[in-house]
Design a protein around this motif. Structure first.
Motif, PDB file in Angstrom:
ATOM      1  N   VAL A 175       0.766  -2.554 -17.927  1.00  0.00           N
ATOM      2  CA  VAL A 175       0.278  -1.442 -17.112  1.00  0.00           C
ATOM      3  C   VAL A 175       0.110  -0.213 -17.995  1.00  0.00           C
ATOM      4  CG1 VAL A 175       1.193  -2.236 -14.914  1.00  0.00           C
ATOM      5  CG2 VAL A 175       2.645  -0.921 -16.408  1.00  0.00           C
ATOM      6  N   GLU A 176      -1.006   0.441 -17.871  1.00  0.00           N
ATOM      7  CA  GLU A 176      -1.283   1.625 -18.659  1.00  0.00           C
ATOM      8  C   GLU A 176      -0.704   2.855 -17.982  1.00  0.00           C
ATOM      9  OE1 GLU A 176      -5.506   2.171 -18.765  1.00  0.00           O
ATOM     10  OE2 GLU A 176      -5.726   1.451 -16.711  1.00  0.00           O
ATOM     11  N   ASP A 177      -0.452   3.875 -18.794  1.00  0.00           N
ATOM     12  CA  ASP A 177       0.019   5.143 -18.240  1.00  0.00           C
ATOM     13  C   ASP A 177      -1.048   5.721 -17.317  1.00  0.00           C
ATOM     14  OD1 ASP A 177       2.191   4.755 -19.807  1.00  0.00           O
ATOM     15  OD2 ASP A 177       1.713   6.288 -21.298  1.00  0.00           O
ATOM     16  N   GLY A 178      -0.603   6.251 -16.191  1.00  0.00           N
ATOM     17  CA  GLY A 178      -1.516   6.798 -15.202  1.00  0.00           C
ATOM     18  C   GLY A 178      -1.899   5.821 -14.117  1.00  0.00           C
ATOM     19  N   ALA A 179      -1.483   4.549 -14.246  1.00  0.00           N
ATOM     20  CA  ALA A 179      -1.772   3.559 -13.206  1.00  0.00           C
ATOM     21  C   ALA A 179      -0.827   3.761 -12.022  1.00  0.00           C
ATOM     22  CB  ALA A 179      -1.653   2.157 -13.763  1.00  0.00           C
ATOM     23  N   GLN A 180      -1.203   3.188 -10.892  1.00  0.00           N
ATOM     24  CA  GLN A 180      -0.381   3.247  -9.680  1.00  0.00           C
ATOM     25  C   GLN A 180      -0.253   1.860  -9.081  1.00  0.00           C
ATOM     26  OE1 GLN A 180      -1.660   6.174  -6.807  1.00  0.00           O
ATOM     27  NE2 GLN A 180      -2.306   7.608  -8.403  1.00  0.00           N
ATOM     28  N   LEU A 181       0.887   1.628  -8.454  1.00  0.00           N
ATOM     29  CA  LEU A 181       1.136   0.361  -7.755  1.00  0.00           C
ATOM     30  C   LEU A 181       1.542   0.682  -6.331  1.00  0.00           C
ATOM     31  CD1 LEU A 181       1.419  -2.792  -8.169  1.00  0.00           C
ATOM     32  CD2 LEU A 181       3.869  -2.348  -8.411  1.00  0.00           C
ATOM     33  N   VAL A 182       0.934  -0.010  -5.370  1.00  0.00           N
ATOM     34  CA  VAL A 182       1.261   0.193  -3.953  1.00  0.00           C
ATOM     35  C   VAL A 182       1.720  -1.129  -3.366  1.00  0.00           C
ATOM     36  CG1 VAL A 182       0.371   0.802  -1.681  1.00  0.00           C
ATOM     37  CG2 VAL A 182      -0.350   2.103  -3.693  1.00  0.00           C
ATOM     38  N   LEU A 183       2.950  -1.138  -2.847  1.00  0.00           N
ATOM     39  CA  LEU A 183       3.510  -2.292  -2.159  1.00  0.00           C
ATOM     40  C   LEU A 183       3.664  -1.913  -0.687  1.00  0.00           C
ATOM     41  CD1 LEU A 183       5.321  -1.676  -4.988  1.00  0.00           C
ATOM     42  CD2 LEU A 183       6.040  -4.008  -4.532  1.00  0.00           C
ATOM     43  N   CYS A 184       3.490  -2.870   0.211  1.00  0.00           N
ATOM     44  CA  CYS A 184       3.589  -2.555   1.634  1.00  0.00           C
ATOM     45  C   CYS A 184       3.999  -3.808   2.403  1.00  0.00           C
ATOM     46  CB  CYS A 184       2.268  -2.016   2.172  1.00  0.00           C
ATOM     47  SG  CYS A 184       0.919  -3.228   2.152  1.00  0.00           S
ATOM     48  N   THR A 185       4.283  -3.633   3.678  1.00  0.00           N
ATOM     49  CA  THR A 185       4.535  -4.748   4.580  1.00  0.00           C
ATOM     50  C   THR A 185       3.284  -5.008   5.415  1.00  0.00           C
ATOM     51  OG1 THR A 185       5.520  -3.244   6.197  1.00  0.00           O
ATOM     52  CG2 THR A 185       7.014  -4.334   4.677  1.00  0.00           C
ATOM     53  N   ASP A 186       3.257  -6.144   6.100  1.00  0.00           N
ATOM     54  CA  ASP A 186       2.033  -6.544   6.799  1.00  0.00           C
ATOM     55  C   ASP A 186       1.707  -5.664   7.994  1.00  0.00           C
ATOM     56  OD1 ASP A 186       4.049  -7.348   8.451  1.00  0.00           O
ATOM     57  OD2 ASP A 186       3.531  -9.474   8.451  1.00  0.00           O
ATOM     58  N   GLY A 187       2.659  -4.832   8.463  1.00  0.00           N
ATOM     59  CA  GLY A 187       2.362  -3.941   9.572  1.00  0.00           C
ATOM     60  C   GLY A 187       1.269  -2.947   9.251  1.00  0.00           C
ATOM     61  N   LEU A 188       1.097  -2.591   7.956  1.00  0.00           N
ATOM     62  CA  LEU A 188       0.031  -1.682   7.562  1.00  0.00           C
ATOM     63  C   LEU A 188      -1.323  -2.369   7.588  1.00  0.00           C
ATOM     64  CD1 LEU A 188      -0.782   1.118   6.315  1.00  0.00           C
ATOM     65  CD2 LEU A 188      -0.480   0.046   4.072  1.00  0.00           C
ATOM     66  N   LEU A 189      -1.341  -3.676   7.336  1.00  0.00           N
ATOM     67  CA  LEU A 189      -2.595  -4.384   7.126  1.00  0.00           C
ATOM     68  C   LEU A 189      -3.098  -5.087   8.374  1.00  0.00           C
ATOM     69  CD1 LEU A 189      -1.635  -6.019   3.714  1.00  0.00           C
ATOM     70  CD2 LEU A 189      -2.750  -3.823   4.089  1.00  0.00           C
ATOM     71  N   GLU A 190      -2.196  -5.613   9.177  1.00  0.00           N
ATOM     72  CA  GLU A 190      -2.588  -6.476  10.292  1.00  0.00           C
ATOM     73  C   GLU A 190      -2.609  -5.686  11.587  1.00  0.00           C
ATOM     74  OE1 GLU A 190      -1.674 -11.088  11.473  1.00  0.00           O
ATOM     75  OE2 GLU A 190       0.002  -9.818  10.930  1.00  0.00           O
ATOM     76  N   ARG A 191      -3.728  -5.788  12.315  1.00  0.00           N
ATOM     77  CA  ARG A 191      -3.873  -5.149  13.622  1.00  0.00           C
ATOM     78  C   ARG A 191      -4.587  -6.101  14.551  1.00  0.00           C
ATOM     79  NH1 ARG A 191      -6.170   0.611  12.015  1.00  0.00           N
ATOM     80  NH2 ARG A 191      -8.055  -0.374  12.776  1.00  0.00           N
ATOM     81  N   ARG A 192      -4.759  -5.672  15.801  1.00  0.00           N
ATOM     82  CA  ARG A 192      -5.418  -6.534  16.783  1.00  0.00           C
ATOM     83  C   ARG A 192      -6.833  -6.891  16.346  1.00  0.00           C
ATOM     84  NH1 ARG A 192      -2.960  -2.461  19.963  1.00  0.00           N
ATOM     85  NH2 ARG A 192      -1.218  -3.189  21.208  1.00  0.00           N
ATOM     86  N   ASP A 193      -7.499  -5.938  15.709  1.00  0.00           N
ATOM     87  CA  ASP A 193      -8.897  -6.150  15.338  1.00  0.00           C
ATOM     88  C   ASP A 193      -9.080  -6.458  13.856  1.00  0.00           C
ATOM     89  OD1 ASP A 193      -8.026  -3.695  14.511  1.00  0.00           O
ATOM     90  OD2 ASP A 193      -9.903  -2.648  14.915  1.00  0.00           O
ATOM     91  N   ARG A 194      -7.982  -6.834  13.153  1.00  0.00           N
ATOM     92  CA  ARG A 194      -8.096  -7.012  11.709  1.00  0.00           C
ATOM     93  C   ARG A 194      -6.983  -7.931  11.226  1.00  0.00           C
ATOM     94  NH1 ARG A 194      -7.230  -1.526   9.019  1.00  0.00           N
ATOM     95  NH2 ARG A 194      -5.042  -2.096   9.281  1.00  0.00           N
ATOM     96  N   ASP A 195      -7.339  -8.966  10.443  1.00  0.00           N
ATOM     97  CA  ASP A 195      -6.321  -9.836   9.881  1.00  0.00           C
ATOM     98  C   ASP A 195      -5.853  -9.276   8.540  1.00  0.00           C
ATOM     99  OD1 ASP A 195      -8.264 -10.473   7.977  1.00  0.00           O
ATOM    100  OD2 ASP A 195      -8.822 -12.337   8.974  1.00  0.00           O
TER     101      ASP A 195
END
Length: 797
Positions: A603-623
């Motif tokens: 990973v280079e300096d200035g990069a970013q990493l985002v980790l999340c749970t499926d509650g952010l990604l999954e909705r009624r209208d989106r898998d």
């Protein structure tokens, strides 16, 4: 009875939300109702501004709800915390009418004011108007004595096109008067949408005093001598079915009253409903008073009741003129009842106190319990019944009933019905209190198990966000953490226990603690997940969770991942390009039988990493796959502001009241500058000790850390000497200037040094005691080829 077209009749607040669910319009009526003006309200989600119950927040989400909702809730005002009873009519508008982009229209009314003052309309010959309101000459004369609203509930109804002023055009005009200035096409679109979903209306429960009219088959409406006429058809009591005996009426009343009392999980609402159903069927005045600790649902009810027990009047209902007793016996008043009063007697004995007729002396004694106010007229000549509210063997409070002098006293049937309603109401109030308490305990448990502020570590920046699910009692098992590791490295974990509720929250807490414990052993990510999987399977069958664990090394600028069935993270490069990392999928923790794999990337300096749970990604209208694609798109070109990144993800990808918990961990990879890290390889011989002392002093001088030189030299001497005596093979030293001054000594020996107490006659064993005394922190951990012993010194301010 339903009264149609509330617009133009009652005072209503209008609130509009944009496509992101943020407030765009907040009028003066909303400011008066909720105690907060437009400057503080505009641009904020309603759930953030107002303490809306979780079960109702979804109605204000443009994408999550999608259909009209009307209902009532009690919530505290923003300015003073006073509880307001609000009726809501919330309409999804959709699209972007005009330039205002109105996606949700919310209308609100003060139900308590409507119930107290009426709504200024006439039903047949019955005028429901507040006292003093100009309703035309002679209006007061036409108002029947004893008319009173008991229940006002939000409802939806179609416009009455058969009545003047009830068509679509007048309705659209009145609605436009509540909204900000819109172009005609936009206003017409909004009005059409509201008309299609249902006009704001109220369902009323009311009482009126009916004249006695003899019924004749020839002329049922013929007046009696004295001018009495039948009541208007709309106000006549509904006749019971012909095949239902009149003796069943008390049972029907008890059933309907019990259903109304038990219709809410809010213990205060149950108390208010109790007062409403008692009047006028069983009394002309009813007041419900609960123990203060029951009102606050902060503790179980008291076992002993005396005059020092604080209470609060939570509900008042009566058949007198509106506002007659508002100042004398106000709702919400705190009480300390004098000893030997009927209320204290009823609570201490657990039996009702019945006074068939209250005389002047008794009225004076009763009124004294309320201070300097003269309440004798409320009691004199009336029948009084004070009933304790007892549930599960504990007293919750009392309610008082009064009947006017012209009404018979409480008979045996009345006492039996009151006793039955008291039992039902007490159980509903206690259940509501316990439910609230359970929700609070679950939320406090979950909150206590989640991490506090992100750690301040060298070479990386960490930010968290967490949003619980919309169901108040359904706490989840999402967890996240950032764990400082030896060598200035950083452990990152995000996980999701399967299921909801207290069990999931408890499992989450155990797994999070286990990860922290295993991480301090400096295991490779795949080995850590394997240990966690074995622990989960030993604990029980329900210990199932997804988990992603990563370790970032700011010196080597590498990140190592292992995955247990969790959604993959997104990496944003320094130039703004984003990609979903192809981490090995793995199986969830607790399944077993499959190995975990490790993936390592630079990973280079200035990069970013985002980790999340499926509650952010999954909705009624989106898998999840669509959610990952949107997440990657939102992160493309993300700024270095991690807080802004997290907030943007919640605003754009998550519903304001999500169906599942949401956890986000955002990490900025800055790395430790190469000139702040130095490494030496030593020959395993005694001459290396003075040489490394000189090298450390020279390096600290180059870093302008002269104040640390003497202690650093002493510490490195002890560690290198121990490695020469107890270690084997290669020998090396690494010095890192980060948030602290870190010195690491590695060798090929397998035995870890142990701190022990040295006796006065011992010839060794004092080295680690000296290290422990001089260093801010020290520790050891194994490596693939041996071990590392490290010490930290605080940098000068």
């Amino acid at each position: 009875m339903v009264i149609t077209d509330l617009l133009g009749v009652a005072k209503m607040a209008a609130i509009t939300l944009d496509g992101r669910g943020r407030i765009r319009h907040w009028d003066d009526t909303a400011a008066e109702l909720f105690g907060v003006g437009p400057p503080r309200a505009l641009g904020r989600p309603p759930a953030e501004l107002l303490r809306l119950p979780r079960e109702h927040r979804g109605a204000f989400e443009p994408e999550a709800f999608g259909h009209v909702w009307c209902g009532a809730c009690t919530l505290p005002r923003v300015d003073d915390g006073e509880r307001a009873e609000v009726g809501w009519w919330v309409y999804p508008i959709g699209g972007t009418p005009g330039e205002h982009g109105i996606s949700v229209l919310a209308l609100a009314a003060d139900l308590r004011r409507l119930r107290r003052d009426g709504i200024g309309i006439t039903i047949g010959d019955l005028l429901l108007a507040p006292p003093g309101r100009p309703a035309g000459a002679g209006a007061a004369a036409r108002r029947p004595a004893g008319a009173r609203l008991l229940r006002v509930e939000p409802a939806l109804t179609a416009p009455r096109a058969d009545l003047p002023g009830q068509g679509a055009d007048p309705f659209a005009g009145r609605l436009a008067g509540l909204l900000p200035a819109l172009d005609p096409a936009a206003a017409e679109k909004i009005a059409s949408r509201v008309l299609g979903l249902g006009c704001p209306a109220v369902s009323l429960g009311l009482t009126i005093r009916l004249p006695i009219v003899p019924h004749t088959a020839e002329n049922p409406a013929a007046p009696r001598a004295g001018g009495a006429v039948p009541p208007p058809r709309s106000a006549r009591p509904r006749a019971a079915p012909r095949d239902v005996p009149a003796s069943w009426e008390p049972l029907t009343y008890l059933g309907e009253a019990g259903e109304q009392i038990g219709s809410s999980l809010d213990h205060l609402q149950a108390a208010r409903t109790l007062a409403e159903v008692l009047v006028p069927r069983l009394a002309d005045f009813a007041a419900v008073e609960l123990l203060e600790r029951v009102v606050a649902d902060s503790a179980p009810p008291a076992a002993e009741i005396d005059e020092t027990t604080p209470m609060r009047r939570v509900a008042v209902a009566h058949t007198d003129d509106p506002g007659r007793w508002d100042e004398a016996v106000p709702e919400g008043e705190a009480l300390l009842l004098p000893p030997r009063t009927p209320c204290v007697q009823a609570m201490r004995t657990g039996r009702p106190v019945h006074v068939r007729r209250v005389g002047p002396a008794q009225a004076a004694r009763f009124a004294a319990a309320f201070g300097d106010r003269d309440l004798s007229p409320l009691f004199i000549g009336r029948a009084l019944l004070i009933v304790p509210l007892i549930a599960r063997g504990r007293v919750l409070g009392t309610f008082e009933l009064l009947r006017k002098p012209d009404r018979p006293g409480f008979g045996d049937l009345d006492l039996a019905m009151v006793d039955e309603l008291a039992r039902r109401a007490a159980l509903c109030i206690d259940n509501g209190r316990l439910y609230r308490r359970e929700v609070q305990v679950a939320e406090e448990l979950q909150r206590s198990m989640l991490p506090g502020d992100p750690p301040d570590v060298a070479g990386a920046r960490v930010r968290y966000r967490y949003r619980p699910a919309e169901q108040a009692a359904q706490v989840g098992g999402d967890w996240f953490d950032a764990i400082p590791l030896p060598g200035c490295r950083l452990g990152l974990v995000v996980g999701d226990v399967m299921g909801h509720g207290l069990t999931s929250a408890a499992i989450m807490g155990q797994l999070r603690t286990a990860v922290r414990t295993l991480a301090t052993e400096d295991m490779r990510p795949d080995r850590l997940l394997r240990q966690l999987d074995g622990l989960a399977r030993r604990l029980g069958e329900d210990y199932l969770a997804t988990c992603l664990y990563a370790v970032y090394d700011p010196v080597e600028r590498r990140c190592t991942f292992a995955n247990a069935g969790h959604v993959p993270p997104v990496l944003v490069s320094a130039d703004g390009a984003s990609r979903v990392l192809p981490v090995p999928p793995g199986v969830p923790i607790g399944v077993g039988g499959e190995p975990f794999q490790t993936m390592e990337i630079v990973v280079e300096d200035g990069a970013q990493l985002v980790l999340c749970t499926d509650g952010l990604l999954e909705r009624r209208d989106r898998d999840i796959e669509q959610g990952l694609a949107e997440l990657r798109g939102r992160l493309a070109g993300a700024s270095a502001d991690l807080d802004g990144t997290c907030d943007d993800l919640l605003d754009t990808l998550a519903a304001g009241t999500p169906a599942d918990d949401i956890a986000i961990v955002a990490v900025g990879f800055d790395g430790i500058p190469k000139d702040e890290v130095v490494t030496w390889e030593l020959e395993p011989e005694p001459a290396s000790v003075p040489w490394i002392r000189a090298q450390v002093a020279a390096r600290l001088a180059g870093w302008s850390l002269h104040d640390l030189t003497d202690t650093a030299q002493l510490l490195v001497s002890e560690l290198v000497t121990n490695a020469l005596v107890h270690g084997a093979g290669s020998l090396g030293v690494r010095l890192i200037k980060g948030r602290t001054l870190l010195c690491e000594v590695h060798d090929d020996g397998a035995d870890l040094p142990q701190l022990r107490h040295a006796e006065a006659t011992d010839e060794s064993g004092r080295g680690l005691q000296l290290v422990s005394h001089l260093a801010a922190r020290w520790g050891t951990h194994r490596t693939d080829t041996g071990k590392i012993v490290w010490v930290e010194q605080r940098l000068p301010c």
